[in-house]
Design an enzyme around this catalytic site. Structure first.
Site, mmCIF file in Angstrom:
data_model
loop_
_atom_site.group_PDB
_atom_site.id
_atom_site.type_symbol
_atom_site.label_atom_id
_atom_site.label_comp_id
_atom_site.label_asym_id
_atom_site.label_seq_id
_atom_site.Cartn_x
_atom_site.Cartn_y
_atom_site.Cartn_z
ATOM 1 N N TYR A 53 40.064 44.068 24.950
ATOM 2 C CA TYR A 53 40.555 42.678 25.002
ATOM 3 C C TYR A 53 42.043 42.692 25.278
ATOM 4 C CZ TYR A 53 37.027 39.218 23.968
ATOM 5 O OH TYR A 53 35.987 38.343 24.072
ATOM 6 N N GLU A 55 44.097 39.448 26.003
ATOM 7 C CA GLU A 55 44.614 38.096 26.277
ATOM 8 C C GLU A 55 46.123 38.108 26.405
ATOM 9 O OE1 GLU A 55 42.120 38.463 24.022
ATOM 10 O OE2 GLU A 55 41.003 36.577 23.809
ATOM 11 N N ASP A 200 43.699 29.201 50.836
ATOM 12 C CA ASP A 200 42.628 30.001 50.235
ATOM 13 C C ASP A 200 42.217 31.014 51.295
ATOM 14 O OD1 ASP A 200 40.250 31.133 49.490
ATOM 15 O OD2 ASP A 200 39.350 29.274 48.741
ATOM 16 N N ARG A 236 34.519 42.673 42.789
ATOM 17 C CA ARG A 236 34.370 41.223 42.724
ATOM 18 C C ARG A 236 35.477 40.677 41.807
ATOM 19 N NH1 ARG A 236 30.466 38.397 44.791
ATOM 20 N NH2 ARG A 236 29.916 40.253 45.949
#
Ligand code: DSN
Length: 440
Positions: A53, A55, A200, A236
C-alpha cells in the site's frame, strides 16, 4: 513465463491463461489499442510490489515502508517527464478512463462544459458519450470532422462552438481517428476562450515519444492523458502529464492553469483513487525506459509504414476506408460501403479465421453501436512481432479473401464454405508461427 506454481495450485485458472497464450500466439492481433509487453515489463507487473500500500506520492505517503515504492514511482515520473517534455507526470491512474476523470476532477465543477470529439467521428467514450457517468455531471459539446473523405476537423465550427459554449476544457483525442490533429489551432482556440487545452493521446503515446507523431505540448497544450498499454507497449495503466508549477499535493493550491500539476495530483489521490498499483507503476517505469531507446523509435516508424501499406493494400482490393487512408497506426473500414456487410458480421467472420479486430461506428453511423457499419484495425501489435510491409500485404490479402467468402452469401451458406475459411485460418497460423510474441 512457465507458471509452475499456478499450474499445480489452480489448474482452472491456468487453463484459461494457457488458452489465451495459444490464442495470442496463433492469431493475428489487429485491434489498434492492443500490443504485447516485453518479458521485462511482464516480470515487473508480476512482481511483489503488488503487496504494498502506498497512498500518497513519493516522499509524502500515509503508510510506512516506502523506500522502494518511492524509488520506483520517482523513476516512472522522471522517465515520463523526459519522454513527453512536460513538467509533471502522475503515473497512478489505473487506466485511461480514470486518467481522463483525474483531469475533469482537477479542473471542472459540476455543470461545466467540455468540448470533445464526437464518438462516431473517432472520439472516445470517456469524452462525454451520453451513456457515461461523466455526461451526467458535466456538459459535453461535440465537434466533428468537416470532411470525412480527408478527415479534416472543422476548426471553424470548433471555434464557433467554443465562443458559444465557453468550455472549461477543449479536448483533442480519439480512439478511432486515422489522421493528425492541428494542435496549434486547438491551443489557439482554447487560449481565446480561457479553456484548458487537453489531449487524450492514449492511442498514439508511443508514436509521440518516438517522434513520429506530433507532441501536443509542442503546440501549447496544458495537459495530456494516456494509457500505457497501447503503442507505448507497457502494462495496462494510465498517466496524466502536465505543464505548470509543481508544488506539494498536501496543500490545496489556487485553481489556476499554472497549478494544474498539483490540482491533478490531489484529484487522483485522495480525490478519486486509493492505494496506487505499485506493480503496475514499476512496469510502467520499465516500458518508459524501453520507449527511450533507438529500437523503440524504429519500431514506431515501422508501425506507420505498416499501417500505410496495409491501408493501401486494403483499398487496392476494394475496401473503402474512412478518410481514404491513415496517418497513424489505425484505419477504419466502412464495411457496408465496401461489401454490404455490417461490422459485427465482419468482426465475427475474421475472428473465425484467427484475425482479431473490432467492429466500430463510422462517422454519423445509422447503424446501432452493437452492429455498426465499420471495423477498426491497426498495426502496433503485429509490428511488435516483427512483421513488415510484405506481411501487411499478406494480411490484407487474408482479410479480403475472408470477406469475399461471405460477400453476397446468406449466413447459413457459410457452413458450406467452411473449407475455404479453414484454409485461410491455416494461412493465418502459418504466418503467426514465423513471428513469435516477445513475452512468450
Ligand atoms: N478501448 C480503447 C480502444 O480500443 O480504443 C480505448 O479506451
Amino acid at each position: 513465463m512457465n507458471y509452475e506454481f499456478l499450474k499445480n495450485e489452480d489448474p482452472d485458472v491456468y487453463r484459461t491463461i494457457a488458452g489465451e497464450q495459444k490464442r495470442e500466439a496463433e492469431g493475428l492481433e489487429l485491434i489498434p489499442s492492443e500490443n504485447y509487453v516485453s518479458p521485462a515489463v511482464q516480470e515487473a507487473l508480476g512482481s511483489i510490489f503488488t503487496n504494498k500500500y502506498a497512498e500518497g506520492f513519493p516522499g509524502k505517503r500515509y503508510y510506512g515502508g516506502q523506500r522502494f515504492t518511492d524509488e520506483v514511482e520517482s523513476l516512472a515520473i522522471e522517465r515520463a517527464k523526459e519522454l513527453f517534455h512536460c513538467d509533471h507526470a502522475n503515473v497512478q491512474p489505473l487506466s485511461g478512463a480514470p486518467a481522463n476523470w483525474g483531469v475533469f476532477a482537477a479542473w471542472l465543477e459540476p455543470g461545466d462544459t467540455v468540448l470533445g470529439m464526437d464518438l462516431s467521428h473517432g472520439g472516445h467514450l470517456t469524452h462525454g458519450a451520453p451513456v457515461t457517468f461523466a455526461a451526467k455531471i458535466f456538459n459535453f459539446v461535440r465537434y466533428k470532422m468537416k470532411d470525412v473523405e480527408t478527415g479534416e476537423i472543422d476548426y471553424d465550427e470548433l471555434r464557433e462552438l467554443a465562443l458559444k459554449h465557453k468550455p472549461k476544457i477543449i479536448l483533442a483525442g480519439f480512439s478511432a481517428y486515422p489522421r493528425e490533429y492541428d494542435y496549434a489551432k486547438f491551443a489557439e482556440i482554447a487560449n481565446e476562450v480561457g479553456a484548458v487545452a487537453m489531449a487524450d493521446m492514449a492511442h498514439i503515446a508511443g508514436l509521440i515519444v518516438a517522434g513520429v507523431a506530433k507532441n501536443p505540448f509542442d503546440y501549447g497544450f496544458h495537459v495530456m492523458t494516456t494509457t500505457t498499454h497501447k503503442t507505448l507497449r507497457g502494462p495496462r495503466g494510465g498517466m496524466i502529464l502536465s505543464r505548470g508549477e509543481v508544488s506539494s499535493p498536501l496543500k490545496a493550491p489556487a485553481k489556476t492553469i499554472e497549478n494544474l500539476p498539483t490540482l491533478i495530483d490531489r484529484a487522483v489521490f485522495p480525490g478519486m483513487q486509493g492505494g496506487p498499483h505499485m506493480h503496475q507503476i514499476a512496469a510502467t517505469a520499465v516500458c518508459l525506459a524501453e520507449a527511450a531507446t533507438p529500437e523503440f523509435r524504429s519500431y514506431a516508424r515501422q508501425i506507420l509504414v505498416n499501417a500505410k501499406t496495409l491501408a493501401d493494400a486494403l483499398m487496392a482490393g476494394g475496401a473503402k476506408l474512412v478518410t481514404n487512408g491513415t496517418d497513424n497506426h489505425l484505419m477504419l473500414v466502412d464495411c457496408m460501403r465496401s461489401w454490404g456487410l455490417d461490422g459485427k458480421v465482419v468482426e465475427e467472420l475474421l475472428d473465425s479465421v484467427g484475425i482479431t479486430l473490432n467492429k466500430n461506428a463510422v462517422p454519423d453511423d445509422v447503424n446501432p453501436p452493437f452492429r455498426p457499419s465499420g471495423i477498426r484495425l491497426g498495426t502496433p501489435a503485429c509490428t511488435t512481432r516483427g512483421m513488415k510491409e510484405v506481411e501487411m500485404e499478406k494480411i490484407a490479402e487474408l482479410i479480403l479473401q475472408t470477406v469475399k467468402i461471405a460477400e453476397g452469401a446468406p449466413r447459413e451458406a457459410l457452413k458450406e464454405r467452411s473449407g475455404e475459411l479453414k484454409k485461410v485460418h491455416s494461412d493465418v497460423k502459418a504466418l503467426c508461427a514465423r513471428f513469435p510474441i516477445p513475452s512468450m
